[in-house]
Design a protein around this motif. Structure first.
Motif, PDB file in Angstrom:
ATOM      1  N   GLU A  38      12.118  26.297   1.873  1.00  0.00           N
ATOM      2  CA  GLU A  38      12.943  25.438   2.686  1.00  0.00           C
ATOM      3  C   GLU A  38      13.031  25.861   4.074  1.00  0.00           C
ATOM      4  N   LEU A  39      12.984  26.938   4.322  1.00  0.00           N
ATOM      5  CA  LEU A  39      13.259  27.924   5.648  1.00  0.00           C
ATOM      6  C   LEU A  39      12.069  27.739   6.358  1.00  0.00           C
ATOM      7  N   VAL A  40      10.759  27.522   5.591  1.00  0.00           N
ATOM      8  CA  VAL A  40       9.299  27.903   6.314  1.00  0.00           C
ATOM      9  C   VAL A  40       9.180  26.221   7.272  1.00  0.00           C
ATOM     10  N   LEU A  41       9.763  25.074   6.672  1.00  0.00           N
ATOM     11  CA  LEU A  41       9.392  23.847   7.101  1.00  0.00           C
ATOM     12  C   LEU A  41       9.923  24.167   8.725  1.00  0.00           C
ATOM     13  N   PRO A  42      11.253  24.517   9.164  1.00  0.00           N
ATOM     14  CA  PRO A  42      11.470  24.449  10.562  1.00  0.00           C
ATOM     15  C   PRO A  42      10.629  25.356  11.287  1.00  0.00           C
ATOM     16  N   MET A  43      10.033  26.297  10.688  1.00  0.00           N
ATOM     17  CA  MET A  43       9.273  27.068  11.377  1.00  0.00           C
ATOM     18  C   MET A  43       7.845  26.392  11.760  1.00  0.00           C
ATOM     19  N   ILE A  44       7.333  25.584  10.723  1.00  0.00           N
ATOM     20  CA  ILE A  44       6.360  24.927  10.923  1.00  0.00           C
ATOM     21  C   ILE A  44       6.300  23.702  11.994  1.00  0.00           C
ATOM     22  N   VAL A  45       7.470  23.124  11.969  1.00  0.00           N
ATOM     23  CA  VAL A  45       7.736  22.076  13.087  1.00  0.00           C
ATOM     24  C   VAL A  45       7.996  22.620  14.251  1.00  0.00           C
ATOM     25  N   ARG A  46       8.378  24.014  14.339  1.00  0.00           N
ATOM     26  CA  ARG A  46       8.653  24.488  15.703  1.00  0.00           C
ATOM     27  C   ARG A  46       7.078  25.019  16.197  1.00  0.00           C
ATOM     28  N   HIS A  47       6.428  25.376  15.460  1.00  0.00           N
ATOM     29  CA  HIS A  47       5.009  25.511  16.125  1.00  0.00           C
ATOM     30  C   HIS A  47       4.112  24.588  16.405  1.00  0.00           C
ATOM     31  N   ILE A  64      -3.475  21.179  12.175  1.00  0.00           N
ATOM     32  CA  ILE A  64      -2.494  20.211  11.301  1.00  0.00           C
ATOM     33  C   ILE A  64      -2.756  20.529   9.622  1.00  0.00           C
ATOM     34  N   LEU A  65      -3.954  20.344   9.335  1.00  0.00           N
ATOM     35  CA  LEU A  65      -4.317  20.457   8.000  1.00  0.00           C
ATOM     36  C   LEU A  65      -3.843  21.552   7.417  1.00  0.00           C
ATOM     37  N   ARG A  66      -3.878  22.973   8.052  1.00  0.00           N
ATOM     38  CA  ARG A  66      -3.500  24.185   7.706  1.00  0.00           C
ATOM     39  C   ARG A  66      -2.016  24.012   7.489  1.00  0.00           C
ATOM     40  N   CYS A  67      -1.318  23.586   8.200  1.00  0.00           N
ATOM     41  CA  CYS A  67       0.379  23.550   8.295  1.00  0.00           C
ATOM     42  C   CYS A  67       0.615  22.639   6.962  1.00  0.00           C
ATOM     43  N   THR A  68      -0.269  21.511   6.894  1.00  0.00           N
ATOM     44  CA  THR A  68       0.024  20.499   5.560  1.00  0.00           C
ATOM     45  C   THR A  68      -0.137  21.074   4.438  1.00  0.00           C
ATOM     46  N   LEU A  69      -1.221  21.884   4.195  1.00  0.00           N
ATOM     47  CA  LEU A  69      -1.715  22.557   3.056  1.00  0.00           C
ATOM     48  C   LEU A  69      -0.469  23.817   2.788  1.00  0.00           C
ATOM     49  N   VAL A  73       1.659  23.734  -0.766  1.00  0.00           N
ATOM     50  CA  VAL A  73       1.586  24.733  -1.767  1.00  0.00           C
ATOM     51  C   VAL A  73       3.016  25.280  -2.000  1.00  0.00           C
ATOM     52  N   LEU A  74       3.761  25.210  -1.079  1.00  0.00           N
ATOM     53  CA  LEU A  74       5.132  25.866  -0.960  1.00  0.00           C
ATOM     54  C   LEU A  74       5.936  24.888  -1.688  1.00  0.00           C
ATOM     55  N   ARG A  75       5.672  23.570  -1.501  1.00  0.00           N
ATOM     56  CA  ARG A  75       6.466  22.522  -2.226  1.00  0.00           C
ATOM     57  C   ARG A  75       6.041  22.871  -3.694  1.00  0.00           C
ATOM     58  N   ILE A  76       4.811  22.944  -4.236  1.00  0.00           N
ATOM     59  CA  ILE A  76       4.460  23.227  -5.605  1.00  0.00           C
ATOM     60  C   ILE A  76       5.240  24.264  -6.077  1.00  0.00           C
ATOM     61  N   ILE A  77       5.248  25.359  -5.355  1.00  0.00           N
ATOM     62  CA  ILE A  77       6.025  26.836  -5.788  1.00  0.00           C
ATOM     63  C   ILE A  77       7.457  26.073  -6.069  1.00  0.00           C
TER      64      ILE A  77
END
Length: 583
Positions: A38-47, A64-69, A73-77
């Motif tokens: 949950e905490l990683v998403l804001p970091m991705i959006v910020r980047h 974009i694809l790396r961030c999406t992938l 993966v995090l969502r599957i976990i």
């Protein structure tokens, strides 16, 4: 009762986690994984936002694809971790509930008759069902919610400080007053939940009392009276619930107010910092997302607070019963009572039910030989049933000693003592189930042949075989599908199967018609043969053949002797017998 502190209650509850500590650790690990996701998403959006505002060419398809992938993966976990928490975590809570219910019921079995003389079964039922269910939810969600909330708050604080320390301090300055206000509501909620649990127990007890006595209710046409009693109790419960929900309403409304204050603080203060070029657009967006995550965490804590208070109330009510010490228990060096001959001695025995009350029995001495048949007669209140209740230690003597074969009954285990005593009472209790199950209650591993033999000795085999399902016939609640005589003969069969050397018959035929009394009396005579027998008699004709008859009054044993001897004396027994014969 002094209100227990939460810390003390939790200390009583935490040992139940011991068996499941591996599951608990895995559950908290999964909680940590969901929090990280949950905490990683804001970091991705910020980047991404930083790349878009600073150098649009840096926002490549590959990035974009790396961030999406990464997020997929995090969502599957997150999904797998959440499944473990929702399934295995809940199962852990259910197992803990099962363990607590086992301990609760085991403790109830140990409590003495004196406790049940004043306890309400409906209230106990509420504690063993509703209260423990609330504890289950608390057991699972408690560590999980506290861990997630703490992790999110700490991680959010650290990450936000890397963006802007002043803005972070402004945002977190809102939290102390919020916690203070909500804690005031929390205490009131706990009081409300306690009152609610108490009242639902009272209501359950009232419903049970009314339904068990439904035949009396209908015979007196008191349905409207019972309905009014129920409505009064139901109305009190409603008022308690209304008070609780008003407190909850204030609690949730204050939470929403502080929620809004925190959001507008971030938006306004963040805008000023953005205008002063203290933070970037990416930082501002990430800040808003982190605060959203933080507030989601706060809301979860708020929602959990209700569950927490229900759980703590449940633990408190659980502890109240578990803290009641059984008045009668085995001595530390108690030994098993074996090879019982059946000699019973009362040595200067006195007994009163409560401190300050008069003695029901005072300085009574009596010796009964092995195999002797002793009948107890006399006016009500003379202590006949009380005297017999002292033998199996349903109550302990106030002074003096009761011995079996020369051994003080306080020096032997309760189990071995009661295994050697059989009882047939006037008010027969049959458990909901089959006739076979009720007879086998006298001996758990009894074979069908032994059950049938016991039924035959009790004179019950003929009517049982005549039933459509025979020994598998359902007796109904408290044996309601059988007549009084049939129930009594099944209870006698139960004792035949137990085969104890000592027998107590407490007015076993007084509630029966003449024909049923004749059949049951024949069964009782067969049952008493060769056993030390105490018979409390209302119908004096049933004890004419007793070896010894004791006339028991408030003054103790007034007369003692055989039927012929007491008739010849022309005393109290003779008067009672003449009155009974005249009737």
């Amino acid at each position: 009762m002094k209100q227990s502190k939460n810390g003390g209650l939790l200390k009583r509850f935490l040992p139940y986690y011991k068996k499941y500590r591996f599951i608990l650790v895995c559950d908290l690990l999964c909680a940590a994984l969901t929090t990280v996701c949950e905490l990683v998403l804001p970091m991705i959006v910020r980047h991404i936002t930083e790349c878009a505002t600073n150098d649009i060419s840096a926002l490549t398809v590959e990035l974009i694809l790396r961030c999406t992938l990464l997020y997929v993966v995090l969502r599957i976990i997150d999904t797998l971790a959440n499944y473990y928490m929702a399934s295995v975590g809940h199962i852990m809570g259910a197992k803990m509930e099962s363990d607590m219910r086992h301990d609760f019921f085991d403790h109830l079995q140990k409590l003495s008759f004196s406790y049940y003389d004043s306890a309400k079964v409906g209230t106990l039922m509420s504690r063993i069902t509703n209260d423990l269910f609330d504890i289950t939810e608390f057991a699972h969600h408690g560590p999980e919610e506290i861990f997630i909330a703490g992790l999110k708050i700490v991680c959010s604080f650290i990450i936000l400080c890397t963006v802007s320390v002043p803005l972070t301090l402004i945002v977190f300055a809102v939290m102390p007053p919020m916690i203070l206000v909500l804690s005031l509501f929390r205490r009131r909620m706990k009081e409300g939940f306690r009152d609610s649990r108490k009242q639902i127990g009272e209501l359950n007890s009232q419903v049970e009392d009314s339904l068990l006595g439904i035949r009396v209710v209908k015979s007196f046409a008191k349905e409207e009276y019972e309905q009014k009693k129920f409505d009064d109790g139901n109305g009190v419960f409603l008022k308690v619930k209304e008070r609780v929900y008003k407190i909850m309403g204030g609690f949730q409304s204050c939470t929403r107010l502080f929620d809004g204050i925190m959001y507008i603080t971030v938006v306004a203060a963040g805008a000023f910092f953005l205008r002063a070029d203290s933070i970037s657009a990416g930082d501002y967006v990430a800040y808003l997302m982190f605060v959203s995550t933080l507030m989601t965490s706060v809301r979860r804590i708020v929602e959990f607070t209700e569950q927490f208070q229900r759980g703590m109330t449940g633990i408190e009510r659980f502890s109240e019963i578990m803290d009641i010490e059984p008045e009668i228990r085995d001595a530390k060096d108690a030994s098993a009572l074996e090879s019982v001959r059946g000699e019973i001695t009362f040595d200067e025995v006195s007994f009163h039910y409560s401190e300050g009350e008069r003695d029901v029995i005072s300085h009574l001495s009596l010796q009964v030989k092995p195999g002797e048949s002793v009948a107890l007669v006399g006016p009500s209140g003379g202590g006949k049933t009380t005297l017999c209740s002292l033998i199996p230690r349903f109550y302990d003597v106030s002074s003096g000693t009761v011995r079996i074969d020369g051994t003080d009954i306080k020096e032997v285990t309760l189990r071995s003592l009661r295994e050697n005593i059989g009882m047939v009472a006037q008010d027969v209790y049959l458990f909901s189930g089959s006739i076979r199950e009720n007879i086998a209650y006298g001996k758990e591993d009894a074979t069908d042949e032994e059950i049938r033999a016991a039924a035959k000795l009790a004179g019950a085999d003929e009517f049982i075989d005549a039933l459509p399902d025979g020994y598998d016939s359902y007796v109904g609640e408290r044996g309601i599908k059988l007549s009084g005589g049939q129930k009594q003969r099944i209870s006698i069969a139960r004792v035949f199967l137990k085969n104890p050397p000592i027998l107590i018959l407490d007015e076993a035929t007084s509630a029966l018609d003449n024909e049923s009394e004749r059949l049951v009396q024949q069964s009782l005579e067969r049952l008493a043969k060769g056993r030390t027998t105490f018979t409390i008699a209302h119908r004096l004709t049933t004890i004419k053949n007793a070896d010894r008859i004791l006339v028991l009054t408030e003054n103790g044993i007034e007369e003692s002797g055989s039927h012929r001897e007491l008739i010849a004396q022309g005393g109290l027994y003779s008067e009672l017998y003449q009155l009974y014969s005249a009737d």
